[in-house]
Design a protein around this motif. Structure first.
Motif, short mmCIF file in Angstrom:
data_model
loop_
_atom_site.label_atom_id
_atom_site.label_comp_id
_atom_site.label_asym_id
_atom_site.label_seq_id
_atom_site.Cartn_x
_atom_site.Cartn_y
_atom_site.Cartn_z
N ILE A 277 0.81 -1.29 -0.05
CA ILE A 277 0.03 0.07 -0.01
C ILE A 277 0.75 1.34 0.01
CG2 ILE A 277 -1.80 1.34 1.40
CD1 ILE A 277 -2.63 -1.62 2.59
N ASP A 278 1.79 1.38 0.84
CA ASP A 278 2.77 2.36 1.10
C ASP A 278 3.76 2.00 2.03
OD1 ASP A 278 3.80 4.82 1.57
OD2 ASP A 278 2.02 5.91 1.93
N SER A 279 5.24 1.96 1.53
CA SER A 279 6.07 1.72 2.33
C SER A 279 6.72 2.85 3.38
CB SER A 279 7.11 1.29 1.40
OG SER A 279 7.80 2.55 0.73
N GLU A 280 6.04 3.77 3.28
CA GLU A 280 5.96 4.78 4.37
C GLU A 280 5.34 4.72 5.64
OE1 GLU A 280 8.62 7.40 4.10
OE2 GLU A 280 9.20 6.04 2.69
N ILE A 281 4.66 3.60 5.66
CA ILE A 281 3.75 3.38 6.86
C ILE A 281 4.60 2.82 7.84
CG2 ILE A 281 1.78 1.76 7.75
CD1 ILE A 281 0.33 2.27 5.10
N PHE A 282 4.29 3.15 9.14
CA PHE A 282 5.10 2.70 10.41
C PHE A 282 4.51 1.11 10.79
CE2 PHE A 282 6.33 7.34 10.54
CZ PHE A 282 7.66 7.05 10.91
N ALA A 283 5.27 0.64 11.20
CA ALA A 283 4.95 -0.79 12.02
C ALA A 283 5.56 -0.73 13.25
CB ALA A 283 5.27 -1.99 10.93
N ILE A 284 4.70 -0.58 14.28
CA ILE A 284 5.59 -0.46 15.61
C ILE A 284 5.28 -1.52 16.61
CG2 ILE A 284 5.58 1.04 17.73
CD1 ILE A 284 6.62 2.31 15.06
N VAL A 285 5.97 -2.00 16.91
CA VAL A 285 5.76 -3.49 17.83
C VAL A 285 5.56 -2.85 19.01
CG1 VAL A 285 7.13 -5.10 19.17
CG2 VAL A 285 7.93 -4.51 16.75
N GLU A 286 4.23 -3.25 19.54
CA GLU A 286 3.76 -2.83 20.86
C GLU A 286 3.10 -4.19 21.75
OE1 GLU A 286 0.45 0.67 21.95
OE2 GLU A 286 -0.17 -1.51 21.19
N GLN A 287 3.96 -4.91 22.23
CA GLN A 287 3.55 -5.90 23.03
C GLN A 287 3.12 -5.61 24.42
OE1 GLN A 287 6.50 -9.37 23.07
NE2 GLN A 287 4.93 -10.47 24.80
N ASP A 288 1.99 -5.58 24.89
CA ASP A 288 1.15 -5.30 26.18
C ASP A 288 1.83 -6.15 27.30
OD1 ASP A 288 -0.65 -3.42 25.31
OD2 ASP A 288 -1.82 -4.83 24.15
N MET A 289 2.61 -5.40 27.98
CA MET A 289 3.29 -6.20 29.12
C MET A 289 3.29 -5.48 30.50
SD MET A 289 6.53 -8.51 27.52
CE MET A 289 7.24 -7.10 26.78
N TYR A 290 2.06 -4.83 30.69
CA TYR A 290 2.07 -3.72 32.07
C TYR A 290 2.10 -4.96 32.98
CZ TYR A 290 0.41 -0.74 35.54
OH TYR A 290 0.26 -0.27 36.74
#
Length: 318
Positions: A277-290
């Protein structure tokens, strides 16, 4: 039926170039949910461990966790070679007109800070019907038509204001224990909002939490995917969580969001579908571990980055 492809994608395809998505991480992957919590990792150590784990891009996290002075934050990130992709706010537009001030006050702080450091995205998370702090049931689990209309109008208003005031894009984040979680709810949200002002931060784990097919959503609505959060759900534990109506915060404590590649969905097909779609899109790892021990997240963050870069060629650090 044909699906239109953004011009930037067409250009990349013609040139035969697709560098892949920018992979980053977030304070959430270090167990940070609140601006201040004595059990959370100190922010300086968090930043140092992000670098050590091999990431360049990070999110702001809860406002007040990282320094809120733009010059100080710029210095702290700059000396570590880190960059900011987005900030986060919380909204409850379905509750009524009074929620606008609450949302915009947050935006003035978060978008005001993040935009000064070059971030172009604001991740917006809806209020939960069940508290993530106390597990108390706060309201009905579903919205009636009137509340749906208020919710959609509020987000479009916020998205328009963010663009005009800060040049930032609103990316809506569906969430477990919120009114927007199932596939039907997400699709209705897309139908009732304006793509000019409101698109998705597709959180792969939260969408899979209620059985959503991430790749199918991406392929059917490519124009509405503006940002990614990468995480996986433990498919075995998930059935127990849903059967027992376990509050999300308790499910997190039980390990519902599991280290890749041990959960679902597979991340490579999602990254590859979005990169088209768009290689400028961010993919941020966000593993909930509170609630985890402060020594626990770093090895997972490092292994997760290695897994992502080992399972697909459509990933990059910068």
């Amino acid at each position: 039926m044909t699906t239109s492809v953004p011009a930037s994608t067409k250009a990349s395809s013609v040139a035969g170039e697709n560098p892949g998505l920018r992979i980053g991480t977030a304070p959430d992957s270090w167990g940070v949910w609140f601006p201040e919590d004595p059990k959370q990792i100190p922010w300086e150590r968090f930043l140092d461990e992000v670098v050590k784990a091999g990431y360049t891009w990070i999110e702001l996290g809860p406002y007040g966790y990282l320094p809120t002075d733009a010059n100080q934050l710029e210095d702290e990130l700059g000396k570590r070679g880190l960059k900011l992709s987005a900030g986060t706010v919380f909204t409850g537009f379905h509750k009524g007109e009074e929620q606008w001030k609450r949302a915009w006050d947050q935006a003035l702080d978060v978008a005001g800070l993040a935009s000064k450091l070059g971030a172009e995205h604001l991740v917006v998370i809806p209020d939960l019907w069940r508290s993530d702090a106390t597990s108390e049931v706060l309201e009905a689990r579903t919205l009636d038509d009137e509340k749906w209309a208020k919710l959609a109008a509020g987000h479009d208003r916020l998205g328009k204001a963010l663009l005009e005031e800060f040049g930032m894009k609103q990316q809506f984040h569906s969430h477990a224990d919120s009114h927007i979680g199932t596939t039907r709810e997400v699709l209705r949200f897309l139908e009732e909002t304006d793509a000019r002002y409101t698109n998705l931060c597709l959180d792969t784990g939260h969408f899979a939490y209620y059985g959503g097919d991430n790749v199918k959503l991406i392929e059917q609505h490519p124009e509405r995917i503006g940002y990614l959060h990468l995480k996986q759900v433990d498919p075995t534990l998930l059935f127990d969580v849903l059967k027992n109506d376990t509050p999300f915060a308790e499910a997190v404590a039980q390990g519902i969001m599991i280290e890749p590649p041990h959960g679902i969905p597979d991340l490579a097909p999602i990254i590859e579908a979005v990169s088209k779609i768009d290689s400028e899109i961010f993919a941020i790892v966000e593993q909930d571990m509170y609630g985890c021990d402060i020594d626990y997240p770093f090895p997972i963050a490092e292994r997760t980055r290695k897994h992502i870069f080992g399972c697909t060629h459509f990933a990059r650090v910068n």
